[in-house]
Structure formats: C-alpha cells, structure tokens
Write an enzyme that holds these catalytic residues in place. Structure first.
Site, PDB file in Angstrom:
ATOM      1  N   LYS A 128       0.813  -1.220   0.000  1.00  0.00           N
ATOM      2  CA  LYS A 128       0.000   0.000   0.000  1.00  0.00           C
ATOM      3  C   LYS A 128       0.847   1.272   0.000  1.00  0.00           C
ATOM      4  O   LYS A 128       0.500   2.248  -0.675  1.00  0.00           O
ATOM      5  CB  LYS A 128      -0.983  -0.001   1.170  1.00  0.00           C
ATOM      6  CG  LYS A 128      -0.370   0.112   2.541  1.00  0.00           C
ATOM      7  CD  LYS A 128      -1.429   0.068   3.620  1.00  0.00           C
ATOM      8  CE  LYS A 128      -0.821   0.110   5.003  1.00  0.00           C
ATOM      9  NZ  LYS A 128      -0.181   1.368   5.345  1.00  0.00           N
ATOM     10  N   THR A 129       1.964   1.276   0.731  1.00  0.00           N
ATOM     11  CA  THR A 129       2.809   2.478   0.767  1.00  0.00           C
ATOM     12  C   THR A 129       3.380   2.766  -0.618  1.00  0.00           C
ATOM     13  O   THR A 129       3.455   3.924  -1.045  1.00  0.00           O
ATOM     14  CB  THR A 129       3.948   2.313   1.800  1.00  0.00           C
ATOM     15  OG1 THR A 129       3.390   1.947   3.064  1.00  0.00           O
ATOM     16  CG2 THR A 129       4.720   3.608   1.963  1.00  0.00           C
TER      17      THR A 129
ATOM     18  N   ASP B 125      -3.971   7.261   4.502  1.00  0.00           N
ATOM     19  CA  ASP B 125      -3.456   5.912   4.765  1.00  0.00           C
ATOM     20  C   ASP B 125      -4.092   5.383   6.059  1.00  0.00           C
ATOM     21  O   ASP B 125      -4.482   6.167   6.927  1.00  0.00           O
ATOM     22  CB  ASP B 125      -1.931   5.977   4.903  1.00  0.00           C
ATOM     23  CG  ASP B 125      -1.299   4.593   4.979  1.00  0.00           C
ATOM     24  OD1 ASP B 125      -1.965   3.602   4.622  1.00  0.00           O
ATOM     25  OD2 ASP B 125      -0.133   4.503   5.405  1.00  0.00           O
ATOM     26  N   GLU B 126      -4.189   4.062   6.182  1.00  0.00           N
ATOM     27  CA  GLU B 126      -4.768   3.417   7.374  1.00  0.00           C
ATOM     28  C   GLU B 126      -6.158   3.978   7.673  1.00  0.00           C
ATOM     29  O   GLU B 126      -6.507   4.285   8.825  1.00  0.00           O
ATOM     30  CB  GLU B 126      -3.847   3.605   8.601  1.00  0.00           C
ATOM     31  CG  GLU B 126      -2.427   3.081   8.422  1.00  0.00           C
ATOM     32  CD  GLU B 126      -2.331   1.560   8.439  1.00  0.00           C
ATOM     33  OE1 GLU B 126      -3.372   0.881   8.431  1.00  0.00           O
ATOM     34  OE2 GLU B 126      -1.205   1.036   8.432  1.00  0.00           O
TER      35      GLU B 126
ATOM     36  N   GLN C  75      -7.941  -5.260   9.297  1.00  0.00           N
ATOM     37  CA  GLN C  75      -6.884  -4.846  10.224  1.00  0.00           C
ATOM     38  C   GLN C  75      -7.321  -3.665  11.100  1.00  0.00           C
ATOM     39  O   GLN C  75      -6.489  -2.903  11.588  1.00  0.00           O
ATOM     40  CB  GLN C  75      -5.612  -4.486   9.453  1.00  0.00           C
ATOM     41  CG  GLN C  75      -4.993  -5.674   8.738  1.00  0.00           C
ATOM     42  CD  GLN C  75      -3.633  -5.343   8.147  1.00  0.00           C
ATOM     43  OE1 GLN C  75      -2.621  -5.243   8.849  1.00  0.00           O
ATOM     44  NE2 GLN C  75      -3.592  -5.165   6.845  1.00  0.00           N
TER      45      GLN C  75
ATOM     46  N   ARG D 285       2.177 -10.934  10.117  1.00  0.00           N
ATOM     47  CA  ARG D 285       3.526 -10.363  10.301  1.00  0.00           C
ATOM     48  C   ARG D 285       4.589 -11.376   9.876  1.00  0.00           C
ATOM     49  O   ARG D 285       5.731 -11.005   9.615  1.00  0.00           O
ATOM     50  CB  ARG D 285       3.795  -9.987  11.773  1.00  0.00           C
ATOM     51  CG  ARG D 285       2.891  -8.970  12.430  1.00  0.00           C
ATOM     52  CD  ARG D 285       2.684  -7.723  11.635  1.00  0.00           C
ATOM     53  NE  ARG D 285       1.482  -7.810  10.840  1.00  0.00           N
ATOM     54  CZ  ARG D 285       1.204  -7.057   9.786  1.00  0.00           C
ATOM     55  NH1 ARG D 285       2.069  -6.172   9.382  1.00  0.00           N
ATOM     56  NH2 ARG D 285       0.085  -7.204   9.105  1.00  0.00           N
TER      57      ARG D 285
END
Length: 675
Positions: free
Chosen positions: A28-29, A214-215, A245, A602
């Site tokens: 995503k970044t 973002d987020e 998430q 993770r």
C-alpha cells in the site's frame, strides 16, 4: 518501481472517490507514493494542492524520504504530508484569528490533562487515576462527537455523566485560560470552524485538490468529518485501508467509516489489493481461514505467489513458564541449525505483562532481546523538564508547565508558596505567571520569596522576548541558565544515570536545532511548532523504532502492525488472553480476531502459536482453555507438537465450525440482498 495490474489501476484512478482495500503486505505504501508522483507528473496537480494523511509522524516522514528519490525537494516541501492531528494543527495556525487563542498556544498531553482535572475537581469527590482517566475518556468522546458541555449535560444518563459534563465545561475554560488545546481539539475545532464559516471552508476546499489517507480503517468520527468537509465537490480522494486490520476501536476508531463511504459517496470506486508479497502461501491460507469467521462486508481474500511454506507449529506447555522455555528452545534451535538471526524473530503477545517471563529466561540463557513498549522518549523526566521550560518561554500562560518547572531545579519555593500563587490566580482570574510577574510587593510572601519569584519571572520574560527572533540562542543557553546538570548531579547522584539524562537532553536540543533550520524536504519550523510536533509524537506514537542490533523482538500485537519478521511466535493462545476476557464478556470477539490476523500476517516464513494447560491468575492455578481461534484454522496446516486431547477437541469443533460458517454465508447474502 514494479507494479502489478491492480496496483496500476489503483494509481490511475484519479477522478472521483476511490477506496483501496489493501490487504496485509500488499504494497500500500508503494501505491500511495506512486499515486502522488502520478498526480504531479501526469495529472498536472500542483504539489501544494495535495494532502496526504498518515497515522504517525514516522510514516509521514518515510513517505517524504521515498518521494525524494523521484520528485523535486521543493515539491515535497510544498505538500502537506502529515498526521490528521498535524493537519488540524496547520488549519488552526493558518486561521488563528478565528480562535480565542494566541499563536503560541500549547498542546496538553495526558499528564497535563490529569493535572488540570485535579485542580478543578470538587474536593468532596473521591478520585484516583482510573477515575480521572474515565472522565477524560468521556470528554474525548463528547468532543469527537461534537457535543458542547451543554449538550453533554442534556444527554447525560447518569449522575456520573452529569458530573463529567460539569467538569467538561470547567476543563475547557481552564484550557483556554492556559492558551492551550488538547489532542481532540486539534481536529474538532477545525471541523466546527469549517462547518460554520463558508469563506474559510471554500478557501480550504480550493487549496486541497486531492486528498489521500493511509490506514483509513483507523479513523474516528471527527477525522471522517474533517475528510468530508475538506474534499472538494468532485470528491477527488483516495483512501487506503483494510477492514480486516481495524484494531483500534478502544482509541475511538470506527470501522463503520469504511461502510459509510458507499452511502456518502455513491460513485465510490472500490479496488481490492489482495496479493501479499510478504508471507508464504500457507500462512496466508491460515490467515484467510481465521478472518473468514468475521462478518466481512467487503469480500476479500489474500493470496501469495511465494512458496507454500512450513506448517504452523502449535507449542503447548504445562504452564506459562514451560511455554516460554519451549519457545526459547525453538529460537536457539532455529538460530543454531537454520542460521537465523535473532533480529529475524518476534514474540507477539496481547499484554505487556506477558514479556516478563521471557526476560528472565533470556537473561539466564544469555540471549539478546529488545522489548518494544509504549514509553516514549518524550515522556522521560529530563525531556519533560526541558520541554516544559520551552513551553513556558513561548507561552507564559501555560500553568501546567509553570507548576512543573517552578522547583526544577530547586528554587526553595515549596507547596505553600505555590498554593498562595494559585489562590491569587483564582481570585483574579489570571495565569500563575501573570501573578508572579506583577508581584512587586505582597503581604502573603516574605522578602526572600518575593526576590526569587521576581528573578524567575524576569528570566521568563527575557526569554519570551527573544523566542521569535532568536530561538537558537535559547536552545544554546537554556541548560546553563537553569544549571540543570548541577541539579541532576545532586538528585540522581549515580554518574551513569546523569550521563544518560544529559545525553537525552542533548539529543532533544539537536533535534530542535535541526527542525529550526529545516532540511531538503522539511521547511524550517518555529519553536512553537517544534514543541507542538514533539507533543503530538509523544501522544500518538508507540515506540516502534527499529533496533539494528541482533536481538529478539518482544512486542504487543498492536505494536507489531506494519512490521514483518521471518519467524513469528504468537503466545498465550488461550481464551481469556487471546481473545481477552473483556471481549468475550462483551461479545466483541471480532476485533480480537482481527488482532490475531494482524499477528499472523507479520510472519514471512515460519509461524508458531503457543499456549499452556494451566495458568497462574492472582496466585491461583487455573485450567487454561485453548483459544477458540485455534479451532478456526485449517487442521491440515497445523503441526501439534503434542497433546492428543487438543487434537481430538479440534476435530469436534471443526465440524461445528463448518455448520456455523454455512449459516454466516446465508446471513451475509440476506444482508446484501436487503441493504
């Protein structure tokens, strides 16, 4: 940067509202960075008309650093790339004339807020820190839902809420008296201004041509309100998030904000990024199996093109200590036989207390480790002291900074002197500094005390006068002026502690100086802006700084978000811990499941889940019930080291789970049909 077809679609979707559902590890970044570049280079957007919002200063800085490889440094300086609260702060500073504030206002952190409450609470009311935090929670809730103190009083359903509403009014009044804002004000106040002032609203809408967040799944009510009011009539924005998430409801985050988008923006385009570039196929399969037990409003299924990978190992100990010992044995084995570095390994847990048992074993086995906790650099006593001095220099009306530094270093002005100053301030409705500034003679103080107070106020006034014109001079002389090192030597006594504290201060001052000067991608800041930025970092960000040393990382599941490790151990997989008792009792299992999903995703190569048969709770040994989440994972992908009874239970629950899953699908289809 290489991009897949879905990522390219996400980048080229620049007209109208766009929601990118970016699964864990889907890049995503990379998409956010490429989209900003595309907007400037190919869509003729001006950098100063683009706003990109992240949830931490660290994430914002990372985006700037990565953009610097592809864009002119002036472009990056002109863009607003910040947190929601920093954006709100920017609006307040630009529109300062619309507020009852001086430009050098300060921002209160939780300790300041608690101190304020202690001063305004009725002495008849018995309180402790837990009670005060409950009041702060209520005030925060009211502010984020745009309730005035009067509206809060009307809506109050209990005696406690009515008392809180009265305190809310006093609390706000004292904030303004101190020329201060709290964390929630930074968004709520700009929203109210933009709603009520058409000219200012239109000016900001013209300024912001494109908005990125973002987020997005972590936004709260007021943040969504700010987004809606700032997006122009064309609603040109991109929101990047993952409903799977969403793990911060306890901070006020509302998953419903994702669901509201389709209602508020009927032409919303939804793009799903489902390819995971981090984890093995098996880990992704297990993660999908777990999260499928939640009610998913957006059907999304992660996939990976990496190797299938090893089975997920289930480690079982007789008790928590044996559970920890077995995990440490695994780490030693992987390190010696598989050439694993300690830094490739993370132990994740639900609560910080779970790390204690590992510390003891790691020390015994001589294994290097690093515990990531939320204690910030900015909350250390010496840093708080110096920041309080800087706060009082730029904003002498900051009563709470005044109280902290009055006797640091010691000026031999005790509690009685401070009480007298407070009494005068209350009677005359002025700040504590204003009291001592105008205290030429007063029968309440003896000559010696008057002399000290006059000297102190004179020093603050001199520094205040040069704070705008020569802030660097203040930074260079403040430690010597107050003889802080000498005072530390007398109070700490141990040379090593003194050295650490002074080193921390020099780090702080170095940061301040660098921010005053600015950099290739950051514009120079004023002293007031620097202090605000540091306060926000202290409030918002958990200590996630990467440790370059070869150490095993221990952290909460919440703190692990955004990170990745080759080997991941999720410990305490028992009901009451994961999921925790509160979520079980309140029937709020779904967020705990999302938290476990975050932990699983993770892991890059190998995942271990651990539990114990018995656990010690308040000195009593209790039978531990395996986490219900274990039975939501595909049996064929798990390797149980032992315990046939758990195996048997697994098979029984799996049959029940399939029936429930079928029912949930029927329910979801029904909801879709009639929504």
């Amino acid at each position: 940067m290489s991009l897949n077809s879905i990522q390219k679609n996400a980048i080229h979707c620049t007209n109208g509202p766009c929601l990118i559902l970016a699964g864990a590890g889907s890049g995503k970044t990379k998409v956010i960075i490429n989209k900003i570049i595309h907007l400037i280079k190919n869509c003729q957007y001006q950098p100063e008309n683009i706003v990109a919002v992240t949830f931490t200063n660290k994430a914002a800085h990372e985006i700037k650093i990565r953009l610097a490889k592809y864009l002119n440094a002036i472009h990056i300086k002109n863009m607003i790339i910040s947190t929601f609260h920093s954006l709100g702060l920017e609006i307040i500073r630009k529109e300062i004339k619309s507020f009852d504030l001086d430009i050098n206002f300060c921002i209160f952190d939780e300790k300041d807020q608690l101190s304020l409450l202690k001063t305004i609470i009725d002495k008849k009311i018995e309180y402790n820190k837990k009670f005060l935090k409950k009041i702060l929670f209520m005030i925060s809730y009211w502010k984020n839902n745009f309730f005035t103190p009067e509206a809060a009083k009307i809506s109050a359903k209990s005696t406690l809420e009515q008392e809180c509403a009265l305190l809310y009014k006093k609390y706000n009044w004292h904030l303004r008296q101190s020329n201060a804002l709290d964390f929630d004000d930074l968004i709520c106040i700009p929203v109210l201004l933009l709603k009520n002032n058409k000219k200012i609203r239109n000016d900001w809408k013209k300024k912001i041509s494109y908005f990125l967040v973002d987020e997005y799944q972590d936004t709260n009510n007021s943040q969504y309100a700010l987004l809606k009011i700032l997006t122009n009539e064309n609603s040109n924005f991109t929101l990047v998030g993952d409903d799977d998430q969403s793990i911060y409801s306890w901070r006020g985050a509302k998953l419903e904000n994702i669901l509201s988008l389709q209602k508020d923006y009927p032409n919303l385009r939804i793009i799903k990024m489902e390819q995971n570039y981090r984890s093995s196929k098996r880990i992704i399969k297990v993660a999908n199996s777990l999260i499928s037990n939640n009610v998913n409003y957006f059907q999304k299924k992660l996939f990976s093109n990496l190797d299938y990978g090893k089975k997920i190992t289930i480690i079982i100990g007789d008790n928590e200590e044996q559970e920890a010992e077995k995990i440490v044995e695994k780490i030693i084995y992987e390190k010696s036989k598989k050439k694993m570095h300690y830094k490739d390994c993370a132990i994740l847990y639900r609560g910080n207390y779970q790390a204690q048992i590992f510390e003891k074993i790691f020390i015994k086995k001589n294994i290097p480790y690093n515990i990531s906790i939320s204690t910030s650099f900015f909350s250390r006593p010496e840093i708080k002291d110096i920041l309080s001095y800087l706060r009082i220099i730029i904003n002498p009306n900051d009563d709470y900074a005044f109280i902290r530094i009055l006797n640091i270093p010691s000026r031999k002005m005790g509690v009685i002197t401070l009480q007298k100053i407070k009494k005068i301030a209350l009677e005359k409705n002025i700040s504590l500094f204003t009291v001592i500034k105008n205290l030429k003679e007063h029968h309440l103080f003896n000559t010696n005390t008057l002399k000290k107070l006059n000297s102190f106020s004179s020093w603050i006034e001199k520094k205040y006068l040069i704070s705008s014109s020569n802030p660097l001079k203040i930074l260079n002389t403040i430690i010597e002026d107050i003889e802080y090192e000498s005072w530390l030597s007398k109070t700490l006594k141990e040379p090593e502690k003194i050295k650490i504290s002074m080193n921390n201060i020099y780090v702080l001052l170095k940061w301040c100086k660098s921010m005053l000067k600015g950099s290739e991608i950051e514009i120079p800041m004023t002293l007031s802006q620097i202090i605000a930025k540091m306060t926000l970092r202290d409030i918002v960000e958990e200590n996630k700084e990467s440790d370059i040393n070869d150490t095993v990382k221990l952290m909460t599941l919440h703190a692990s978000k955004g990170l990745e490790f080759s080997f991941v151990f999720i410990i305490g997989m028992i009901d009451g811990i994961l999921p925790n008792y509160r979520s079980i009792n309140d029937n709020k299992i779904e967020e705990e499941r999302r938290l476990t999903y975050v932990g699983i995703t993770r892991a890059k190569n190998k995942l271990f889940l651990s539990l114990c048969r018995k656990r010690n709770e308040y000195g009593k040994w209790l039978d531990a019930e395996p986490s219900r989440f274990l039975f939501e994972l595909p049996r064929e992908d798990l390797y149980f080291e032992e315990n046939l009874s758990l195996n048997k239970k697994y098979n029984t629950i799996n049959i029940q789970k399939n029936k429930i899953k079928t029912f949930k699908k029927i329910l979801q289809n029904f909801k879709k049909k009639y929504q």
